[in-house]
Design a protein around this motif. Structure first.
Motif, PDB file in Angstrom:
ATOM      1  N   ASP A  47       0.825  -1.203   0.000  1.00  0.00           N
ATOM      2  CA  ASP A  47       0.000   0.000   0.000  1.00  0.00           C
ATOM      3  C   ASP A  47       0.861   1.255   0.000  1.00  0.00           C
ATOM      4  O   ASP A  47       0.708   2.157   0.823  1.00  0.00           O
ATOM      5  CB  ASP A  47      -0.934  -0.012   1.213  1.00  0.00           C
ATOM      6  N   LEU A  48       1.827   1.274  -0.950  1.00  0.00           N
ATOM      7  CA  LEU A  48       2.714   2.419  -1.107  1.00  0.00           C
ATOM      8  C   LEU A  48       2.844   2.735  -2.591  1.00  0.00           C
ATOM      9  O   LEU A  48       2.831   1.829  -3.431  1.00  0.00           O
ATOM     10  CB  LEU A  48       4.120   2.107  -0.556  1.00  0.00           C
ATOM     11  N   THR A  49       2.975   4.000  -2.908  1.00  0.00           N
ATOM     12  CA  THR A  49       3.237   4.362  -4.296  1.00  0.00           C
ATOM     13  C   THR A  49       4.693   4.021  -4.623  1.00  0.00           C
ATOM     14  O   THR A  49       5.540   3.889  -3.733  1.00  0.00           O
ATOM     15  CB  THR A  49       2.998   5.854  -4.538  1.00  0.00           C
ATOM     16  N   LEU A  50       4.957   3.891  -5.917  1.00  0.00           N
ATOM     17  CA  LEU A  50       6.330   3.599  -6.350  1.00  0.00           C
ATOM     18  C   LEU A  50       7.279   4.695  -5.893  1.00  0.00           C
ATOM     19  O   LEU A  50       8.407   4.416  -5.466  1.00  0.00           O
ATOM     20  CB  LEU A  50       6.365   3.453  -7.871  1.00  0.00           C
ATOM     21  N   VAL A  51       6.835   5.942  -5.971  1.00  0.00           N
ATOM     22  CA  VAL A  51       7.690   7.068  -5.570  1.00  0.00           C
ATOM     23  C   VAL A  51       8.012   6.998  -4.087  1.00  0.00           C
ATOM     24  O   VAL A  51       9.171   7.166  -3.671  1.00  0.00           O
ATOM     25  CB  VAL A  51       7.011   8.405  -5.919  1.00  0.00           C
ATOM     26  N   ALA A  52       7.010   6.746  -3.257  1.00  0.00           N
ATOM     27  CA  ALA A  52       7.233   6.673  -1.811  1.00  0.00           C
ATOM     28  C   ALA A  52       8.129   5.490  -1.460  1.00  0.00           C
ATOM     29  O   ALA A  52       8.986   5.594  -0.582  1.00  0.00           O
ATOM     30  CB  ALA A  52       5.902   6.556  -1.075  1.00  0.00           C
ATOM     31  N   TYR A  53       7.919   4.367  -2.142  1.00  0.00           N
ATOM     32  CA  TYR A  53       8.743   3.180  -1.880  1.00  0.00           C
ATOM     33  C   TYR A  53      10.213   3.469  -2.185  1.00  0.00           C
ATOM     34  O   TYR A  53      11.100   3.185  -1.372  1.00  0.00           O
ATOM     35  CB  TYR A  53       8.248   2.016  -2.738  1.00  0.00           C
ATOM     36  N   TYR A  54      10.483   4.036  -3.361  1.00  0.00           N
ATOM     37  CA  TYR A  54      11.866   4.267  -3.756  1.00  0.00           C
ATOM     38  C   TYR A  54      12.493   5.452  -3.020  1.00  0.00           C
ATOM     39  O   TYR A  54      13.719   5.553  -2.963  1.00  0.00           O
ATOM     40  CB  TYR A  54      11.973   4.456  -5.271  1.00  0.00           C
ATOM     41  N   MET A  55      11.682   6.338  -2.481  1.00  0.00           N
ATOM     42  CA  MET A  55      12.258   7.411  -1.670  1.00  0.00           C
ATOM     43  C   MET A  55      12.969   6.829  -0.455  1.00  0.00           C
ATOM     44  O   MET A  55      14.122   7.167  -0.173  1.00  0.00           O
ATOM     45  CB  MET A  55      11.159   8.385  -1.223  1.00  0.00           C
ATOM     46  N   VAL A  56      12.284   5.938   0.258  1.00  0.00           N
ATOM     47  CA  VAL A  56      12.905   5.300   1.417  1.00  0.00           C
ATOM     48  C   VAL A  56      14.043   4.378   0.982  1.00  0.00           C
ATOM     49  O   VAL A  56      15.096   4.326   1.621  1.00  0.00           O
ATOM     50  CB  VAL A  56      11.847   4.518   2.218  1.00  0.00           C
ATOM     51  N   ALA A  57      13.839   3.656  -0.121  1.00  0.00           N
ATOM     52  CA  ALA A  57      14.865   2.724  -0.593  1.00  0.00           C
ATOM     53  C   ALA A  57      16.146   3.461  -0.969  1.00  0.00           C
ATOM     54  O   ALA A  57      17.255   3.023  -0.626  1.00  0.00           O
ATOM     55  CB  ALA A  57      14.337   1.926  -1.789  1.00  0.00           C
ATOM     56  N   MET A  58      16.024   4.592  -1.671  1.00  0.00           N
ATOM     57  CA  MET A  58      17.212   5.328  -2.092  1.00  0.00           C
ATOM     58  C   MET A  58      17.870   6.067  -0.930  1.00  0.00           C
ATOM     59  O   MET A  58      19.086   6.278  -0.924  1.00  0.00           O
ATOM     60  CB  MET A  58      16.854   6.305  -3.210  1.00  0.00           C
ATOM     61  N   VAL A 123      10.064  17.774  -4.914  1.00  0.00           N
ATOM     62  CA  VAL A 123       9.996  17.475  -6.347  1.00  0.00           C
ATOM     63  C   VAL A 123       8.931  16.426  -6.659  1.00  0.00           C
ATOM     64  O   VAL A 123       8.153  16.567  -7.609  1.00  0.00           O
ATOM     65  CB  VAL A 123      11.371  17.010  -6.871  1.00  0.00           C
ATOM     66  N   LYS A 124       8.891  15.364  -5.835  1.00  0.00           N
ATOM     67  CA  LYS A 124       7.964  14.261  -6.094  1.00  0.00           C
ATOM     68  C   LYS A 124       6.664  14.364  -5.302  1.00  0.00           C
ATOM     69  O   LYS A 124       5.772  13.544  -5.472  1.00  0.00           O
ATOM     70  CB  LYS A 124       8.657  12.932  -5.779  1.00  0.00           C
ATOM     71  N   GLN A 125       6.566  15.367  -4.442  1.00  0.00           N
ATOM     72  CA  GLN A 125       5.320  15.645  -3.697  1.00  0.00           C
ATOM     73  C   GLN A 125       4.787  14.443  -2.910  1.00  0.00           C
ATOM     74  O   GLN A 125       3.605  14.122  -2.953  1.00  0.00           O
ATOM     75  CB  GLN A 125       4.242  16.132  -4.664  1.00  0.00           C
ATOM     76  N   VAL A 126       5.701  13.772  -2.214  1.00  0.00           N
ATOM     77  CA  VAL A 126       5.293  12.707  -1.298  1.00  0.00           C
ATOM     78  C   VAL A 126       4.735  13.378  -0.044  1.00  0.00           C
ATOM     79  O   VAL A 126       5.388  14.243   0.545  1.00  0.00           O
ATOM     80  CB  VAL A 126       6.483  11.805  -0.930  1.00  0.00           C
ATOM     81  N   HIS A 127       3.543  12.982   0.364  1.00  0.00           N
ATOM     82  CA  HIS A 127       2.879  13.615   1.506  1.00  0.00           C
ATOM     83  C   HIS A 127       2.900  12.678   2.714  1.00  0.00           C
ATOM     84  O   HIS A 127       2.338  11.591   2.679  1.00  0.00           O
ATOM     85  CB  HIS A 127       1.439  13.982   1.152  1.00  0.00           C
ATOM     86  N   LEU A 128       3.551  13.126   3.772  1.00  0.00           N
ATOM     87  CA  LEU A 128       3.615  12.389   5.028  1.00  0.00           C
ATOM     88  C   LEU A 128       3.434  13.366   6.179  1.00  0.00           C
ATOM     89  O   LEU A 128       3.637  14.582   6.017  1.00  0.00           O
ATOM     90  CB  LEU A 128       4.967  11.664   5.167  1.00  0.00           C
ATOM     91  N   PHE A 212       3.815   3.593   6.543  1.00  0.00           N
ATOM     92  CA  PHE A 212       2.476   3.063   6.786  1.00  0.00           C
ATOM     93  C   PHE A 212       1.837   3.662   8.032  1.00  0.00           C
ATOM     94  O   PHE A 212       0.669   3.401   8.328  1.00  0.00           O
ATOM     95  CB  PHE A 212       2.522   1.537   6.950  1.00  0.00           C
ATOM     96  N   GLY A 213       2.611   4.457   8.790  1.00  0.00           N
ATOM     97  CA  GLY A 213       2.094   5.046  10.013  1.00  0.00           C
ATOM     98  C   GLY A 213       2.327   4.187  11.230  1.00  0.00           C
ATOM     99  O   GLY A 213       1.774   4.460  12.302  1.00  0.00           O
TER     100      GLY A 213
END
Length: 246
Positions: A47-58, A123-128, A212-213
């Motif tokens: 339940d994560l977008t590709l952008v959010a997943y790779y943000m943490v991964a990178m 840049v990628k507008q990940v909202h947390l 995921f909170g």
């Protein structure tokens, strides 16, 4: 020991090429991987977008690069040049040497993490939530200490000629099985089970659980703590036992 820690941090900050590669490269890679990606599309099984997943991964990838690759080769060079021999003639304990190396590595890993997160937010507008940003940055930074300790151990096990290949092999294996390059959910079940007991996967899972909170899972923290004790203890033991240059 405090003097050595300060010296190691200053030496690291003065290495401009290493700082550029370690600090900026992960952020650039994050932008390349997610270029053109749909910001709302979620990964299969997560339940994560590709952008959010790779943000943490990178962010994790950048920290791992800085602390593992930098420590291993640099320590092997110091052993060959006799710098470690000079330290061994002092009263510096093995734990002091390992602590200094981990502290200098942490100096580099934190900026690389923050840059990736800033790019994700702007840049990628990940909202947390605010607490999630802080928690991801802190947990990713703290978890990188495991790989810093591994880098110290490799630097003591290997000569200059083989320190880089060994650290690169460990680095790529741990990063791949940790799901930093390919989403973890694409792995077969048996490989997911195996990777769950390796530090790379436990490390990446810290930030993803926060996305995921939730709080980081106790199993992931336990895995990382166990590896930290093994790597740091092994590095301190190798420091005391190394007599090749003494």
């Amino acid at each position: 020991m405090n003097t050595l820690i300060k010296l190691e941090i200053v030496r690291t900050l003065r290495n401009r090429k290493f700082m550029f590669f370690s600090v900026l490269y992960p952020g650039l890679l994050f932008l390349i991987i997610t270029a053109g990606a749909d910001k709302t599309k979620k990964l299969d099984g997560v339940d994560l977008t590709l952008v959010a997943y790779y943000m943490v991964a990178m962010a994790a990838f950048g920290a791992m690069t800085a602390v593992l690759m930098g420590n291993a080769e640099r320590i092997a060079q110091e052993r060959e040049k006799g710098w470690v021999r000079q330290l061994r003639l002092t009263a510096l304990p093995g734990r002091g040497y390992v602590t200094a190396k981990i502290a200098s590595a942490a100096t580099v890993s934190l900026p690389s993490i923050l840059i990736v997160l800033i790019l994700g937010a702007t840049v990628k507008q990940v909202h947390l939530a605010a607490w999630q940003w802080v928690a991801i940055a802190f947990s990713t930074w703290a978890g990188s200490m495991v790989f810093a300790a591994l880098g110290v151990a490799i630097g003591y096990l290997a000569t200059v000629d083989v320190a880089r290949p060994i650290s690169m092999l460990c680095y790529f294996v741990l990063a791949m099985l940790g799901g930093l390059w390919v989403p973890f959910t694409t792995f077969p079940h048996w490989l997911q089970t195996l990777a769950g007991y390796l530090p790379g996967r436990a490390y990446a899972a810290l930030g993803q659980s926060i996305e995921f909170g939730d709080a980081p899972h106790a199993k992931d923290i336990t895995v990382l703590v166990c590896y930290l004790l093994v790597f740091a203890g092994g590095a301190a033991w190798l420091y005391r036992k190394d007599t090749r240059k003494a």
